[in-house]
Design a protein around this motif. Structure first.
Motif, PDB file in Angstrom:
ATOM      1  N   PRO A  70      64.593 127.250  65.949  1.00 41.18           N
ATOM      2  CA  PRO A  70      65.042 125.849  65.880  1.00 41.18           C
ATOM      3  C   PRO A  70      64.620 125.051  67.113  1.00 41.18           C
ATOM      4  O   PRO A  70      65.433 124.706  67.965  1.00 41.18           O
ATOM      5  CB  PRO A  70      66.559 125.969  65.757  1.00 41.18           C
ATOM      6  N   ARG A  71      63.336 124.767  67.196  1.00 41.80           N
ATOM      7  CA  ARG A  71      62.802 123.985  68.320  1.00 41.80           C
ATOM      8  C   ARG A  71      62.505 122.571  67.855  1.00 41.80           C
ATOM      9  O   ARG A  71      61.904 122.360  66.809  1.00 41.80           O
ATOM     10  CB  ARG A  71      61.516 124.605  68.853  1.00 41.80           C
ATOM     11  N   ARG A  72      62.920 121.630  68.659  1.00 41.53           N
ATOM     12  CA  ARG A  72      62.578 120.227  68.441  1.00 41.53           C
ATOM     13  C   ARG A  72      61.791 119.789  69.667  1.00 41.53           C
ATOM     14  O   ARG A  72      62.295 119.880  70.784  1.00 41.53           O
ATOM     15  CB  ARG A  72      63.841 119.381  68.274  1.00 41.53           C
ATOM     16  N   GLU A  73      60.534 119.379  69.440  1.00 45.29           N
ATOM     17  CA  GLU A  73      59.628 118.992  70.530  1.00 45.29           C
ATOM     18  C   GLU A  73      59.540 120.096  71.581  1.00 45.29           C
ATOM     19  O   GLU A  73      59.562 119.843  72.782  1.00 45.29           O
ATOM     20  CB  GLU A  73      60.067 117.667  71.139  1.00 45.29           C
ATOM     21  N   GLY A  74      59.470 121.337  71.105  1.00 43.22           N
ATOM     22  CA  GLY A  74      59.288 122.489  71.976  1.00 43.22           C
ATOM     23  C   GLY A  74      60.527 123.024  72.650  1.00 43.22           C
ATOM     24  O   GLY A  74      60.470 124.002  73.389  1.00 43.22           O
ATOM     25  N   VAL A 134      65.181 135.627  57.130  1.00 41.93           N
ATOM     26  CA  VAL A 134      66.007 134.950  58.128  1.00 41.93           C
ATOM     27  C   VAL A 134      66.484 136.011  59.118  1.00 41.93           C
ATOM     28  O   VAL A 134      67.246 136.909  58.753  1.00 41.93           O
ATOM     29  CB  VAL A 134      67.212 134.242  57.474  1.00 41.93           C
ATOM     30  N   PHE A 135      65.994 135.922  60.345  1.00 45.21           N
ATOM     31  CA  PHE A 135      66.403 136.832  61.406  1.00 45.21           C
ATOM     32  C   PHE A 135      67.536 136.162  62.176  1.00 45.21           C
ATOM     33  O   PHE A 135      67.406 134.992  62.580  1.00 45.21           O
ATOM     34  CB  PHE A 135      65.235 137.130  62.350  1.00 45.21           C
ATOM     35  N   ILE A 136      68.614 136.883  62.389  1.00 44.87           N
ATOM     36  CA  ILE A 136      69.791 136.329  63.055  1.00 44.87           C
ATOM     37  C   ILE A 136      70.130 137.190  64.259  1.00 44.87           C
ATOM     38  O   ILE A 136      70.392 138.396  64.111  1.00 44.87           O
ATOM     39  CB  ILE A 136      70.985 136.282  62.076  1.00 44.87           C
ATOM     40  N   GLY A 166      63.222 133.423  73.221  1.00 48.21           N
ATOM     41  CA  GLY A 166      63.861 132.304  73.901  1.00 48.21           C
ATOM     42  C   GLY A 166      65.371 132.288  73.795  1.00 48.21           C
ATOM     43  O   GLY A 166      65.995 131.284  74.086  1.00 48.21           O
ATOM     44  N   SER A 167      65.959 133.371  73.318  1.00 46.51           N
ATOM     45  CA  SER A 167      67.402 133.456  73.066  1.00 46.51           C
ATOM     46  C   SER A 167      67.822 132.564  71.895  1.00 46.51           C
ATOM     47  O   SER A 167      68.913 132.026  71.850  1.00 46.51           O
ATOM     48  CB  SER A 167      68.218 133.111  74.320  1.00 46.51           C
ATOM     49  N   SER A 168      66.923 132.425  70.935  1.00 47.27           N
ATOM     50  CA  SER A 168      67.237 131.658  69.730  1.00 47.27           C
ATOM     51  C   SER A 168      68.284 132.392  68.900  1.00 47.27           C
ATOM     52  O   SER A 168      68.257 133.618  68.814  1.00 47.27           O
ATOM     53  CB  SER A 168      65.968 131.481  68.891  1.00 47.27           C
ATOM     54  N   PRO A 169      69.170 131.661  68.220  1.00 47.44           N
ATOM     55  CA  PRO A 169      70.125 132.325  67.340  1.00 47.44           C
ATOM     56  C   PRO A 169      69.519 132.737  65.994  1.00 47.44           C
ATOM     57  O   PRO A 169      70.038 133.617  65.316  1.00 47.44           O
ATOM     58  CB  PRO A 169      71.221 131.280  67.134  1.00 47.44           C
ATOM     59  N   GLN A 185      69.601 125.174  70.170  1.00 49.20           N
ATOM     60  CA  GLN A 185      70.779 126.036  70.280  1.00 49.20           C
ATOM     61  C   GLN A 185      70.313 127.411  70.724  1.00 49.20           C
ATOM     62  O   GLN A 185      69.200 127.837  70.395  1.00 49.20           O
ATOM     63  CB  GLN A 185      71.493 126.123  68.930  1.00 49.20           C
ATOM     64  N   HIS A 186      71.150 128.083  71.478  1.00 47.72           N
ATOM     65  CA  HIS A 186      70.827 129.423  71.956  1.00 47.72           C
ATOM     66  C   HIS A 186      71.798 130.428  71.361  1.00 47.72           C
ATOM     67  O   HIS A 186      72.936 130.101  71.049  1.00 47.72           O
ATOM     68  CB  HIS A 186      70.873 129.470  73.487  1.00 47.72           C
ATOM     69  N   GLY A 187      71.346 131.655  71.230  1.00 50.91           N
ATOM     70  CA  GLY A 187      72.136 132.703  70.593  1.00 50.91           C
ATOM     71  C   GLY A 187      72.714 133.630  71.605  1.00 50.91           C
ATOM     72  O   GLY A 187      72.635 133.370  72.785  1.00 50.91           O
TER      73      GLY A 187
END
Length: 143
Positions: free
Chosen positions: A28-32, A82-84, A126-129, A36-38
């Motif tokens: 979930p990147r907006r303009e790089g 979908v990876f969570i 990037g610690s994405s959720p 939100q972080h997981g």
């Protein structure tokens, strides 16, 4: 339409073979920047992750659209993974993945619903959720 997310490594956002388009995993990147972080927390309502899941899915769709010819559309979503990022006691993977399925259903109707896997992992880039990968079929747009 979302802009195509820039790769965070040595890969393409999407690759096409014949009429099949495979996307890279999209976060979930907006303009790089991750919005939100997981990892996904058990004590946080799932609705708090809705925007992140939908943005990751929109980014994957944007990557797929970048390989369509001017007279083509996404004719069918064949598969979604979908990876969570979650702890071992998290069990609501399918419910979280439903946000992405709902996004695709709203956008493409029944053609937006394909096979799906919701997979729990210990961490994501990037610690994405969440990270979403799609396989779609391109088709001719109706005149």
């Amino acid at each position: 339409m979302n802009t195509i997310p820039l790769p965070q490594g040595n890969y393409r956002p999407a690759k096409r073979h014949a009429d099949i388009i495979y996307t890279a995993g999209m976060t979930p990147r907006r303009e790089g920047v991750l919005i939100q972080h997981g990892p996904v927390a058990n004590d946080v309502p799932l609705s708090e992750y809705r925007e992140a899941v939908m943005l990751a899915c929109a980014n994957a769709i944007a990557a797929a659209h970048s390989l369509l010819m001017p007279d083509e559309i996404v004719a069918d979503v064949l598969s979604m993974t979908v990876f969570i990022a979650s702890r071992s006691d998290f069990t609501a993977h399918a419910q979280l993945a439903d946000y992405a399925s709902d996004y695709l259903l709203e956008r493409y109707g029944s053609a937006g619903i394909g096979a799906r896997a919701a997979v729990g992992v210990i961490s994501l880039p990037g610690s994405s959720p969440v990270e979403i990968q799609l396989v779609v079929a391109a088709g001719k747009a109706s005149p």
